[in-house]
Design a protein around this motif. Structure first.
Motif, PDB file in Angstrom:
ATOM      1  N   MET A   1       0.832  -1.213   0.000  1.00 33.20           N
ATOM      2  CA  MET A   1       0.000   0.000   0.000  1.00 33.20           C
ATOM      3  C   MET A   1       0.869   1.267   0.000  1.00 33.20           C
ATOM      4  O   MET A   1       0.459   2.305   0.473  1.00 33.20           O
ATOM      5  N   SER A   2       2.080   1.130  -0.575  1.00 35.24           N
ATOM      6  CA  SER A   2       3.019   2.232  -0.466  1.00 35.24           C
ATOM      7  C   SER A   2       2.532   3.486  -1.204  1.00 35.24           C
ATOM      8  O   SER A   2       2.888   4.596  -0.851  1.00 35.24           O
ATOM      9  N   ASP A   3       1.690   3.299  -2.236  1.00 36.97           N
ATOM     10  CA  ASP A   3       1.243   4.482  -2.980  1.00 36.97           C
ATOM     11  C   ASP A   3      -0.067   5.053  -2.433  1.00 36.97           C
ATOM     12  O   ASP A   3      -0.684   5.896  -3.037  1.00 36.97           O
ATOM     13  N   VAL A   4      -0.493   4.577  -1.300  1.00 38.33           N
ATOM     14  CA  VAL A   4      -1.729   5.096  -0.725  1.00 38.33           C
ATOM     15  C   VAL A   4      -1.383   6.054   0.403  1.00 38.33           C
ATOM     16  O   VAL A   4      -0.768   5.673   1.392  1.00 38.33           O
ATOM     17  N   HIS A   5      -1.769   7.317   0.211  1.00 32.67           N
ATOM     18  CA  HIS A   5      -1.258   8.344   1.108  1.00 32.67           C
ATOM     19  C   HIS A   5      -2.213   8.672   2.234  1.00 32.67           C
ATOM     20  O   HIS A   5      -2.658   9.789   2.387  1.00 32.67           O
ATOM     21  N   VAL A   6      -2.565   7.670   2.973  1.00 28.70           N
ATOM     22  CA  VAL A   6      -3.442   7.913   4.101  1.00 28.70           C
ATOM     23  C   VAL A   6      -2.814   7.292   5.331  1.00 28.70           C
ATOM     24  O   VAL A   6      -2.419   6.129   5.312  1.00 28.70           O
ATOM     25  N   LYS A   7      -2.704   8.090   6.345  1.00 30.88           N
ATOM     26  CA  LYS A   7      -2.171   7.555   7.586  1.00 30.88           C
ATOM     27  C   LYS A   7      -3.295   7.667   8.606  1.00 30.88           C
ATOM     28  O   LYS A   7      -3.958   8.692   8.690  1.00 30.88           O
ATOM     29  N   PHE A   8      -3.558   6.601   9.299  1.00 36.61           N
ATOM     30  CA  PHE A   8      -4.654   6.683  10.258  1.00 36.61           C
ATOM     31  C   PHE A   8      -4.092   6.440  11.645  1.00 36.61           C
ATOM     32  O   PHE A   8      -4.180   5.359  12.175  1.00 36.61           O
ATOM     33  N   ASP A   9      -3.461   7.393  12.188  1.00 40.38           N
ATOM     34  CA  ASP A   9      -2.873   7.167  13.495  1.00 40.38           C
ATOM     35  C   ASP A   9      -3.200   8.326  14.404  1.00 40.38           C
ATOM     36  O   ASP A   9      -2.598   9.395  14.316  1.00 40.38           O
ATOM     37  N   LEU A  10      -4.166   8.085  15.257  1.00 41.84           N
ATOM     38  CA  LEU A  10      -4.548   9.169  16.149  1.00 41.84           C
ATOM     39  C   LEU A  10      -3.869   9.070  17.501  1.00 41.84           C
ATOM     40  O   LEU A  10      -4.023   9.927  18.343  1.00 41.84           O
ATOM     41  N   ALA A  11      -3.100   7.995  17.667  1.00 42.05           N
ATOM     42  CA  ALA A  11      -2.479   7.758  18.970  1.00 42.05           C
ATOM     43  C   ALA A  11      -1.616   8.945  19.378  1.00 42.05           C
ATOM     44  O   ALA A  11      -1.595   9.339  20.544  1.00 42.05           O
ATOM     45  N   SER A  12      -0.956   9.542  18.385  1.00 43.44           N
ATOM     46  CA  SER A  12      -0.011  10.603  18.721  1.00 43.44           C
ATOM     47  C   SER A  12      -0.549  11.988  18.381  1.00 43.44           C
ATOM     48  O   SER A  12       0.210  12.931  18.287  1.00 43.44           O
ATOM     49  N   LYS A  43      -8.806  -3.173   1.261  1.00 47.63           N
ATOM     50  CA  LYS A  43      -9.329  -4.128   0.272  1.00 47.63           C
ATOM     51  C   LYS A  43      -9.773  -3.402  -0.989  1.00 47.63           C
ATOM     52  O   LYS A  43      -9.519  -3.847  -2.100  1.00 47.63           O
ATOM     53  N   SER A  44     -10.460  -2.280  -0.799  1.00 42.35           N
ATOM     54  CA  SER A  44     -11.013  -1.560  -1.950  1.00 42.35           C
ATOM     55  C   SER A  44      -9.908  -1.006  -2.839  1.00 42.35           C
ATOM     56  O   SER A  44     -10.079  -0.854  -4.036  1.00 42.35           O
ATOM     57  N   ILE A  45      -8.774  -0.696  -2.237  1.00 47.73           N
ATOM     58  CA  ILE A  45      -7.655  -0.144  -3.004  1.00 47.73           C
ATOM     59  C   ILE A  45      -6.836  -1.270  -3.636  1.00 47.73           C
ATOM     60  O   ILE A  45      -6.403  -1.183  -4.783  1.00 47.73           O
ATOM     61  N   ASN A  46      -6.665  -2.341  -2.885  1.00 46.75           N
ATOM     62  CA  ASN A  46      -5.818  -3.430  -3.391  1.00 46.75           C
ATOM     63  C   ASN A  46      -6.514  -4.291  -4.440  1.00 46.75           C
ATOM     64  O   ASN A  46      -5.854  -4.823  -5.326  1.00 46.75           O
ATOM     65  N   ASP A  47      -7.818  -4.454  -4.325  1.00 45.76           N
ATOM     66  CA  ASP A  47      -8.540  -5.231  -5.328  1.00 45.76           C
ATOM     67  C   ASP A  47      -9.874  -4.545  -5.646  1.00 45.76           C
ATOM     68  O   ASP A  47     -10.946  -5.004  -5.250  1.00 45.76           O
ATOM     69  N   GLU A 490       0.474  20.787   1.803  1.00 42.42           N
ATOM     70  CA  GLU A 490      -0.682  21.319   1.089  1.00 42.42           C
ATOM     71  C   GLU A 490      -0.406  21.328  -0.403  1.00 42.42           C
ATOM     72  O   GLU A 490       0.714  21.585  -0.824  1.00 42.42           O
ATOM     73  N   GLY A 491      -1.422  21.050  -1.207  1.00 45.25           N
ATOM     74  CA  GLY A 491      -1.222  21.054  -2.655  1.00 45.25           C
ATOM     75  C   GLY A 491      -2.518  20.892  -3.411  1.00 45.25           C
ATOM     76  O   GLY A 491      -3.607  21.042  -2.853  1.00 45.25           O
ATOM     77  N   ASN A 492      -2.371  20.585  -4.716  1.00 45.60           N
ATOM     78  CA  ASN A 492      -3.542  20.386  -5.578  1.00 45.60           C
ATOM     79  C   ASN A 492      -4.122  19.014  -5.299  1.00 45.60           C
ATOM     80  O   ASN A 492      -3.421  18.001  -5.373  1.00 45.60           O
ATOM     81  N   LEU A 493      -5.416  19.000  -5.031  1.00 49.33           N
ATOM     82  CA  LEU A 493      -6.071  17.727  -4.735  1.00 49.33           C
ATOM     83  C   LEU A 493      -6.416  17.000  -6.037  1.00 49.33           C
ATOM     84  O   LEU A 493      -7.154  17.521  -6.883  1.00 49.33           O
ATOM     85  N   CYS A 494      -5.839  15.811  -6.198  1.00 52.13           N
ATOM     86  CA  CYS A 494      -6.071  15.009  -7.405  1.00 52.13           C
ATOM     87  C   CYS A 494      -6.382  13.577  -6.987  1.00 52.13           C
ATOM     88  O   CYS A 494      -6.167  13.194  -5.838  1.00 52.13           O
ATOM     89  N   PHE A 495      -6.900  12.800  -7.927  1.00 54.53           N
ATOM     90  CA  PHE A 495      -7.147  11.375  -7.677  1.00 54.53           C
ATOM     91  C   PHE A 495      -6.357  10.573  -8.695  1.00 54.53           C
ATOM     92  O   PHE A 495      -6.362  10.899  -9.880  1.00 54.53           O
ATOM     93  N   ASP A 496      -5.693   9.542  -8.215  1.00 55.76           N
ATOM     94  CA  ASP A 496      -4.773   8.841  -9.110  1.00 55.76           C
ATOM     95  C   ASP A 496      -5.377   7.623  -9.790  1.00 55.76           C
ATOM     96  O   ASP A 496      -4.713   6.959 -10.553  1.00 55.76           O
ATOM     97  N   ARG A 497      -6.612   7.302  -9.465  1.00 59.07           N
ATOM     98  CA  ARG A 497      -7.253   6.142 -10.095  1.00 59.07           C
ATOM     99  C   ARG A 497      -8.751   6.392 -10.240  1.00 59.07           C
ATOM    100  O   ARG A 497      -9.301   7.263  -9.559  1.00 59.07           O
ATOM    101  N   ALA A 498      -9.379   5.596 -11.096  1.00 58.87           N
ATOM    102  CA  ALA A 498     -10.807   5.794 -11.368  1.00 58.87           C
ATOM    103  C   ALA A 498     -11.658   5.242 -10.235  1.00 58.87           C
ATOM    104  O   ALA A 498     -11.210   4.379  -9.470  1.00 58.87           O
ATOM    105  N   TRP A 499     -12.864   5.735 -10.119  1.00 63.22           N
ATOM    106  CA  TRP A 499     -13.884   5.206  -9.219  1.00 63.22           C
ATOM    107  C   TRP A 499     -15.162   5.099 -10.058  1.00 63.22           C
ATOM    108  O   TRP A 499     -15.330   5.831 -11.030  1.00 63.22           O
TER     109      TRP A 499
END
Ligand code: 6R9
Length: 678
Positions: A1-12, A43-47, A490-499
């Protein structure tokens, strides 16, 4: 999942304003708890094919192919395209109606209609709605409408609008809904662009205490279209005025004479009541509807959505973002003239078998308690509205809310623009009594459904952040050179794959489609919005990229400054634009609308500047703060910053197209106000 730029860590997290999902929503939610969201997201990203096909399996397909999502986003590699479940056949109206009736929901209320006046109301069941839709689809067929044709719908918020949209979908015609607040010229442009031969409209309606003679405008549009070479052959006219209460102080409009093109809705329905009008099984990639949205330049773009992809995406986002449940009484306050009305008032709720409220009126009529009264009367548990409505309501004080119960409410969603933390917190604390999930949904006409949104039973929220991507969506932030920004930034919001729900084109203009969305950053869909990712991976939409300004080499977000200004108790609304500056390049120029009874004096200006300084930094402090009796807004409630920019630049004339504004007179008031500043 290296190309998925979401980190879900609220611990810190260092953020003390994180709100956990309310306990009643967490229990038994479709997606319950953050780990569950993370797992399904992966799952939705990987398959994606397996993921979306399993969602599609919850709906009815007449034929199912073995195809999933196929696409190309990179113009260097060939044509831009997207296909979903190519070769399958289905019908979205069938999935909204017959499918639910077969499941035993025939007698369930599909919509609770409430008119402009609180005394006008009625309800329609799934079976009744199906019968009306089948009947009206026979009327359309009798008027020559075939699969692939475009039908223009120019109606107030009546149930017949739902009927007409679904009837088009039933027979494979595309609907093109034109907001009933648009002018004759706007309607004509849309009729001509899509070569519409049939127009469905009404005699008129009341909006608050205002009377709208819709037929007069429609007649003018038909004449204008004819001048432009498109001959509307049938106008199906709903007589709405005779069945509604006239608001206090208003009068019925003059009755317009019928023309030889006019056919009365009720008469046509009766005439074709017994005709067979079967469902058309549509190819997955057959077009479903057109919806026009304004572009940064030129004429509006006819955004084109297709059958299976839009259907599956609207169904799934509705189900998860609002945790759709059989007992819900769900109210989306949007007009069907906008995409929100399409996806989350009509198709999404019906596919999920919900009971929806369909409201004709406006939030402040006959009193600022109207929204909350409707919530109480129908026991609405999920409400979907806009930040602009929230700010208007909160500016009037809490009294109007407090005198209502709202005990049924569990969830309040917003859409359309960034919601400033103050408005978010007002929803949470005042309207929601701290019991409701606040769901800030980011998406666009083009995306068909939610793209970045909290899930009410899973996502810890932060006021003002749209949080994380929906399933199958991978947002990326790109710098001006198109390099991905990793981690916070901060930057331009884009999507790298279709939905599945993405637009498939701009009607009749392939080049504009590619140029607008895929040329700015090769290989990505470009939203035109900016976004910031914080330390915890949360996404914050900063506004249109053309609303970003560069002050002394620093990129600033107008939305961020506005949010700071409206945090002041005396400010109802604010709009900030970039004005040219010799040394800094540009400077922030602020227009502020104050709460009733307040005055913009030196003390308040000082406080506002201090607030921006405190919240963002000295370089974001507006050099000019001008009091605005109101802000120029389009009928969908968006502030037209391009006009404010011109005013801030010192222009008196040549302010661009002002015809889409609700109130043009505000412009001269703002110009005079600026001149008084010296
Ligand atoms: C659904 C809809 C799309 C534009 C979009 C963005 C803004 C919508 C937002 C939001 C911040 C949100 N927008 N939702 N900005 N937070 N939750 O509004 O479609 O009329 O096409 O507008 O609205 O700028 O690009 P549309």
């Amino acid at each position: 999942m290296s190309d998925v730029h979401v980190k879900f860590d609220l611990a810190s997290t260092s953020d003390d304003q994180v709100f956990l999902p309310p306990a009643p929503l967490l229990a038994g939610a479709h997606v319950s708890g953050l780990p569950s969201y993370q797992e399904i997201y992966s799952k939705s990203i990987n398959d994606p094919d397996a993921f979306w096909r399993s969602v599609a399996a919850e709906l009815h397909f007449e034929r199912v192919s073995n195809k999933g999502l196929e696409y190309n986003f990179d113009m260097r590699k060939g044509d831009i395209f997207c296909r979903f479940m190519d070769g399958s056949t289905t019908n979205i109206a069938y999935n909204c109606l017959e499918r639910n009736i077969q499941k035993g929901l025939g007698d369930k209320v599909a919509y609770l209609w409430e008119g402009n006046e609180p005394s006008d109301s009625y309800r329609v069941t799934y079976q009744e709605l199906r019968d009306k839709v089948a009947n009206f689809s026979a009327v359309l067929r009798a008027h020559g409408v075939k699969r692939g044709d475009v039908v223009a719908l120019y109606l107030p918020m009546v149930i017949e609008l739902a009927v007409a949209m679904l009837a088009c979908a039933r027979i494979g015609a595309m609907h093109s809904v034109v907001f009933a607040g648009f002018s004759a010229e706007s309607l004509a442009t849309r009729i001509v662009d899509a070569n519409c031969k049939v127009l469905v409209t009404a005699d008129g309606f009341f909006r608050g205490s205002k009377t709208i003679n819709l037929k007069k405008i429609a007649d003018k549009a038909v004449t204008l279209s004819s001048t432009d070479g498109v001959e509307v052959t049938s106008v199906i006219l709903l007589e709405h005025l005779k069945r509604v209460t006239v608001p206090q102080g208003a009068v019925l409009p003059k009755k317009e004479p019928l023309t030889d093109k006019d056919f009365l809705y009720e008469t046509e329905m009766q005439k074709h009541a017994d005709k067979e009008s079967p469902v058309e099984w549509m190819q997955a990639e057959d077009p479903l509807f057109l919806l026009y949205t304004s572009g940064s330049t030129g004429k509006p773009k006819g955004i084109q959505h297709t059958t299976a992809g839009y259907m599956v995406y609207a169904y799934m986002t509705m189900k998860c973002s609002f945790d759709a449940k059989p007992d819900d009484v769900y109210w989306c306050t949007a007009d069907c003239g906008w995409i929100t009305g399409h996806s989350y008032l009509l198709y999404g709720p019906l596919m999920n078998g919900l009971t929806g409220v369909w409201f004709e009126g406006v939030p402040l009529h006959p009193s600022p308690s109207r929204i909350w009264n409707i919530v109480d009367n129908y026991k609405v548990n999920k409400l979907y509205t806009s930040p602009t409505a929230v700010r208007a309501l909160s500016a009037l004080g809490d009294k109007w809310v407090k005198e209502t119960s709202r005990s049924s409410l569990q969830l309040i969603g917003t859409v359309g623009e960034p919601i400033n933390p103050a408005a978010w917190l007002w929803l949470h604390k005042v309207a929601g009594e701290k019991n409701c999930a606040i769901v800030d949904t980011y998406w666009q006409t083009e995306t068909g459904g939610h793209m970045i949104t909290p899930l009410p039973g899973a996502t810890p929220t932060k006021p003002g952040s749209a949080t994380f991507p929906f399933f199958g969506v991978n947002p990326v932030l790109l710098d001006a050179e198109g390099r991905q920004i990793e981690g916070p930034g901060e930057g331009n919001l884009c999507f790298d794959r279709a939905w599945p729900g993405m637009l498939r084109g701009v009607y009749g203009d392939k080049e504009r489609f590619v140029k607008t969305y895929f040329a700015p950053f090769k290989g990505y869909y470009c939203t035109g919005d900016g976004a910031r990712r914080d330390e915890d991976g949360y996404l914050w939409i900063t506004g249109r990229v053309d609303d970003l300004m560069n002050v002394s080499g620093h990129l600033l977000s107008t939305a961020e400054i506005e949010s700071a200004l409206v945090a002041h108790a005396n400010v109802a609304e604010a709009a900030v634009v970039a004005a040219p500056h010799d040394i800094k390049g540009s400077f922030p120029y602020a227009f502020v609308t104050l709460n009733v009874g307040e005055k913009l004096d030196a003390k308040l200006i000082g406080e506002l500047k201090q607030l921006v300084r405190d919240k963002i930094g000295a370089l974001a402090v507006p050099d000019v703060i001008q009091e605005a009796p109101g802000l120029p807004k389009t009928r969908s409630g968006k502030v037209t910053r391009r006009i404010l920019r011109k005013i801030a630049e010192g222009c008196d004339t040549g302010l661009g197209d002002v015809t889409t504004l609700v109130d043009e007179s505000i412009i001269s008031e703002l110009v005079n106000g600026r001149n008084r500043l010296g």
